[in-house]
Each structure stands twice: as C-alpha cells, then as structure tokens.
Design a protein around this motif. Structure first.
Motif, PDB file in Angstrom:
ATOM      1  N   UNK A   1       0.783  -1.223   0.000  1.00  0.00           N
ATOM      2  CA  UNK A   1       0.000   0.000   0.000  1.00  0.00           C
ATOM      3  C   UNK A   1       0.814   1.271   0.000  1.00  0.00           C
ATOM      4  N   UNK A   2       2.093   1.187  -0.384  1.00  0.00           N
ATOM      5  CA  UNK A   2       2.963   2.363  -0.268  1.00  0.00           C
ATOM      6  C   UNK A   2       2.628   3.444  -1.285  1.00  0.00           C
ATOM      7  N   UNK A   3       2.367   3.087  -2.500  1.00  0.00           N
ATOM      8  CA  UNK A   3       2.027   4.074  -3.510  1.00  0.00           C
ATOM      9  C   UNK A   3       3.243   4.859  -3.974  1.00  0.00           C
ATOM     10  N   UNK A   4       3.027   5.966  -4.708  1.00  0.00           N
ATOM     11  CA  UNK A   4       4.142   6.756  -5.242  1.00  0.00           C
ATOM     12  C   UNK A   4       5.026   7.321  -4.128  1.00  0.00           C
ATOM     13  N   UNK A   5       6.329   7.332  -4.384  1.00  0.00           N
ATOM     14  CA  UNK A   5       7.301   7.859  -3.422  1.00  0.00           C
ATOM     15  C   UNK A   5       7.759   9.238  -3.901  1.00  0.00           C
ATOM     16  N   UNK A   6       7.860  10.235  -3.014  1.00  0.00           N
ATOM     17  CA  UNK A   6       8.294  11.569  -3.436  1.00  0.00           C
ATOM     18  C   UNK A   6       9.630  11.533  -4.170  1.00  0.00           C
ATOM     19  N   UNK A   7       9.805  12.462  -5.098  1.00  0.00           N
ATOM     20  CA  UNK A   7      11.004  12.474  -5.947  1.00  0.00           C
ATOM     21  C   UNK A   7      12.281  12.631  -5.140  1.00  0.00           C
ATOM     22  N   UNK A   8      12.200  13.307  -3.989  1.00  0.00           N
ATOM     23  CA  UNK A   8      13.387  13.554  -3.191  1.00  0.00           C
ATOM     24  C   UNK A   8      13.698  12.472  -2.175  1.00  0.00           C
ATOM     25  N   UNK A   9      13.087  11.297  -2.321  1.00  0.00           N
ATOM     26  CA  UNK A   9      13.278  10.187  -1.377  1.00  0.00           C
ATOM     27  C   UNK A   9      13.912   9.011  -2.110  1.00  0.00           C
ATOM     28  N   UNK A  10      14.863   8.355  -1.463  1.00  0.00           N
ATOM     29  CA  UNK A  10      15.455   7.133  -1.983  1.00  0.00           C
ATOM     30  C   UNK A  10      15.109   5.977  -1.041  1.00  0.00           C
ATOM     31  N   UNK A  11      14.772   4.834  -1.625  1.00  0.00           N
ATOM     32  CA  UNK A  11      14.413   3.642  -0.856  1.00  0.00           C
ATOM     33  C   UNK A  11      15.563   2.647  -0.882  1.00  0.00           C
ATOM     34  N   UNK A  12      16.017   2.245   0.294  1.00  0.00           N
ATOM     35  CA  UNK A  12      17.179   1.370   0.414  1.00  0.00           C
ATOM     36  C   UNK A  12      16.773   0.034   1.038  1.00  0.00           C
ATOM     37  N   UNK A  13      16.925  -1.075   0.303  1.00  0.00           N
ATOM     38  CA  UNK A  13      16.661  -2.387   0.907  1.00  0.00           C
ATOM     39  C   UNK A  13      17.643  -2.669   2.042  1.00  0.00           C
ATOM     40  N   UNK A  14      17.153  -3.384   3.048  1.00  0.00           N
ATOM     41  CA  UNK A  14      17.987  -3.743   4.193  1.00  0.00           C
ATOM     42  C   UNK A  14      18.622  -5.097   3.902  1.00  0.00           C
ATOM     43  N   UNK A  15      19.930  -5.241   4.176  1.00  0.00           N
ATOM     44  CA  UNK A  15      20.652  -6.465   3.811  1.00  0.00           C
ATOM     45  C   UNK A  15      20.074  -7.692   4.509  1.00  0.00           C
ATOM     46  N   UNK A  16      19.715  -7.590   5.784  1.00  0.00           N
ATOM     47  CA  UNK A  16      18.962  -8.642   6.459  1.00  0.00           C
ATOM     48  C   UNK A  16      17.492  -8.252   6.353  1.00  0.00           C
ATOM     49  N   UNK A  17      16.803  -8.840   5.390  1.00  0.00           N
ATOM     50  CA  UNK A  17      15.495  -8.335   4.979  1.00  0.00           C
ATOM     51  C   UNK A  17      14.568  -8.090   6.165  1.00  0.00           C
ATOM     52  N   UNK A  18      14.038  -6.881   6.215  1.00  0.00           N
ATOM     53  CA  UNK A  18      13.064  -6.487   7.228  1.00  0.00           C
ATOM     54  C   UNK A  18      11.676  -6.775   6.665  1.00  0.00           C
ATOM     55  N   UNK A  19      10.922  -7.625   7.349  1.00  0.00           N
ATOM     56  CA  UNK A  19       9.608  -8.024   6.842  1.00  0.00           C
ATOM     57  C   UNK A  19       8.537  -7.945   7.928  1.00  0.00           C
ATOM     58  N   UNK A  20       7.332  -7.593   7.477  1.00  0.00           N
ATOM     59  CA  UNK A  20       6.139  -7.726   8.307  1.00  0.00           C
ATOM     60  C   UNK A  20       5.359  -8.958   7.848  1.00  0.00           C
ATOM     61  N   UNK A  21       4.765  -9.664   8.799  1.00  0.00           N
ATOM     62  CA  UNK A  21       3.863 -10.765   8.487  1.00  0.00           C
ATOM     63  C   UNK A  21       2.434 -10.229   8.564  1.00  0.00           C
ATOM     64  N   UNK A  22       1.697 -10.334   7.483  1.00  0.00           N
ATOM     65  CA  UNK A  22       0.316  -9.846   7.421  1.00  0.00           C
ATOM     66  C   UNK A  22      -0.617 -11.046   7.509  1.00  0.00           C
ATOM     67  N   UNK A  23      -1.614 -10.981   8.390  1.00  0.00           N
ATOM     68  CA  UNK A  23      -2.509 -12.110   8.567  1.00  0.00           C
ATOM     69  C   UNK A  23      -3.916 -11.619   8.889  1.00  0.00           C
ATOM     70  N   UNK A  24      -4.862 -12.528   8.834  1.00  0.00           N
ATOM     71  CA  UNK A  24      -6.257 -12.229   9.141  1.00  0.00           C
ATOM     72  C   UNK A  24      -6.693 -13.124  10.289  1.00  0.00           C
ATOM     73  N   UNK A  25      -7.522 -12.596  11.182  1.00  0.00           N
ATOM     74  CA  UNK A  25      -8.018 -13.376  12.321  1.00  0.00           C
ATOM     75  C   UNK A  25      -9.540 -13.274  12.394  1.00  0.00           C
ATOM     76  N   UNK A  26     -10.156 -14.305  12.978  1.00  0.00           N
ATOM     77  CA  UNK A  26     -11.594 -14.317  13.204  1.00  0.00           C
ATOM     78  C   UNK A  26     -11.878 -15.228  14.388  1.00  0.00           C
ATOM     79  N   UNK A  27     -13.091 -15.159  14.909  1.00  0.00           N
ATOM     80  CA  UNK A  27     -13.461 -15.954  16.078  1.00  0.00           C
ATOM     81  C   UNK A  27     -13.581 -17.426  15.693  1.00  0.00           C
ATOM     82  N   UNK A  28     -13.053 -18.282  16.554  1.00  0.00           N
ATOM     83  CA  UNK A  28     -13.104 -19.717  16.279  1.00  0.00           C
ATOM     84  C   UNK A  28     -14.539 -20.217  16.183  1.00  0.00           C
ATOM     85  N   UNK A  29     -15.449 -19.626  16.967  1.00  0.00           N
ATOM     86  CA  UNK A  29     -16.830 -20.110  16.935  1.00  0.00           C
ATOM     87  C   UNK A  29     -17.588 -19.643  15.688  1.00  0.00           C
TER      88      UNK A  29
END
Length: 307
Positions: free
Chosen positions: A250-278
C-alpha cells in the motif's frame, strides 16, 4: 424469557466497563444502553448495575448474568455459523477492521472480488490498529481483523481467535536524496546510528518494533518526529528531517526527493487475518479469507516479478 439483545447489552457493558464504551461497541446511544439495562433488570427482578463514582459497575447478580450472556452469545454465533454453513451461501453483513496500509493495499481488490462473487454479502470496513481490531473481533464488534507482526517481534493473538497468514511484506529504509547512503543498493540498520528517525505514534506496535529493533543493533534511536501516515513520514524524509522504515504494501508513489534502500537482512512484516473460532464455519468468513488470500497471492506474484 430473557431477551437476547438485552443480554448483548449486558455483555457489552461487562466487556467495555462503561455505558459509553458499550454504546460505542454496539453502535447505539448511551440512552439506548440504559433503557435496555432497565428492561433487563425488570426481567430478572433485581439490580444488575450500581453507581460507582461517576460511572456504574456490575452487581454480583450482574456479573453472574454477564458470564451466562457471554456463553449464550457464543452459542448463538455457533448456531448462526451452522445455519449459514448448511445454506452454503455468503450472505448478510461482514465487518472487517484493517490497519492503514492493508486498507490501501489489500482491501480494494478484495472487496471488488467479493462483491462480484457474493452479491448478497454486505461488507463494512473500518480502519483500526491491529491490537484494537483484534480486541473488537474478540468482543464480537467485528467479524474479521487484518493484523501484522514483524519478523523479530510477534504480536500475541487471543486464544479465541483463528489466524491465517496472508503475505510477507518487505520494508525499506527511506532516506533523503541528499543522504550520504542514498546511492547504496542495500544497507544495514546499524548504519543509521547518527540519524534522526520519523516513527509511528508511541504505543503503536510498529513504533515499539522500531525502537526494539534499533536497540537490538546497538542504536539508541533518536525519534525526532511522530506521524501516523506513511505518506506524511515520507514527506518529512524528503524535507531532510530524518529517515524512516517504509513497508511496501500500500505504499504508492514515493516523493522524488526520497530514496528507498533495501535492508541487507530483509526487514519483513507478516500480514494475517483473524476471526473468532466459533464463527469458523460461516461461509461469509470463508469467502472473505479466500478472497484475501487470492489478493495477497497476486501482490506477492507482482513483487516476485519486480524482484
């Protein structure tokens, strides 16, 4: 016979701890909560609430009945799930809570698919932080919640909930174009020991993760600015006011004056969905989870092709 809606009101009072909290959770007025409780007290023939300072608290009878109410409501959820499962159709209303980048990156395509495949299903979405939305699912105020944790810091999931992984979301470090490291193809977080950081609100899980992670690399983070939205954080980065971690979902366009640098030990989020067991057998739950998984698979497929 005890009225189910009044039992729901008592259950909401027990869970939220106040008339105003119960009203907000039930999406009704405080007057409606008070009226329902007055009728329930007449039904059982004894007081269920007592004044406590400027608010109220449950009496012994109120706490006893609230315990039964929670079990009755859970049993009703199971009955609804069984009836829906027998019909085999995703119908009715489905309430989803999602954190901001999932709102932008996951839900538009998911809801479009659900509307096409299940026209009798009405989906309602609310933007919420993960801990808040999971608590709302436990209370029964939401049916599904989209949540996250990080590769090195997990978010606890209440035992009443079922969890399904959707995708792993990589994150980069955003720096101003004039930053000494802006030309690098990858970096480590430890290289930003002397930088100011733009972070999320204090108390949010992602802010706690950032501080925890930077300290783990030997950095005492200099949190100079706090901003809720990623786009606001990137605007501060472009202005040369600091650096930030920016997930790709969901990041979308990045401003022209910004540079994005990958991290050598990849930084990741785990995205998941939850609901009631019943509620696990409800076709509407299964349809939404399947649609979310399909959207997530497309996102990961696009990321793989770009990589």
């Amino acid at each position: 016979m005890l009225n189910l809606e009044r039992l729901r009101t008592l259950d909401a009072l027990a869970r939220h701890g106040s008339v105003s909290g119960a009203a907000e959770g039930l999406h009704v007025t405080t007057s409606a909560v008070s009226q329902q409780m007055a009728k329930l007290e007449r039904e059982v023939g004894q007081p269920l609430l007592a004044k406590y300072g400027r608010g109220v608290r449950l009496t012994d009878a109120g706490r006893l009945l609230a315990g039964h109410a929670a079990r009755i409501i859970s049993q009703v959820e199971l009955a609804q799930a069984d009836v829906e499962a027998q019909r085999g159709c995703a119908v009715g209303e489905l309430r989803i809570g999602a954190f901001p980048t999932a709102m932008r990156g996951l839900l538009p395509d998911t809801l479009t698919g659900l509307r096409a495949d299940h026209p009798e299903l009405r989906v309602r979405v609310r933007e919420m932080e993960p801990a808040e939305s999971m608590a709302a699912v436990v209370r029964g105020d939401l049916d599904l919640a989209l949540a996250i944790d990080w590769y090195n810091k997990r978010m606890p999931v209440p035992g009443e909930l079922v969890r399904a992984h959707l995708l792993d979301d990589a994150a980069d470090v955003a720096v101003p174009a004039s930053h000494p490291l802006a030309g690098r193809t990858e970096i480590s977080l430890a290289e930003f020991a002397e930088d100011d950081w733009v972070s999320w609100n204090e108390g949010q899980f992602c802010h706690e993760w950032l501080v925890f992670t930077l300290r783990g690399t030997g950095i005492e983070p200099r949190i100079a600015h706090i901003a809720e939205e990623h786009h606001t954080q990137l605007a501060f980065v472009e202005a040369g006011l600091g650096v930030c971690v920016t997930p790709r979902l969901g990041r979308g366009p990045v401003p022209a004056g910004v540079r994005l640098l990958p991290v050598c030990d990849t930084v990741r989020r785990h995205v998941y969905v939850v609901w009631r067991a019943d509620a696990d057998r409800r076709p509407s739950i299964r349809a939404a989870v399947d649609a979310l998984r399909a959207t997530a698979a497309r996102i990961e497929g696009r990321a793989g092709r770009v990589g």
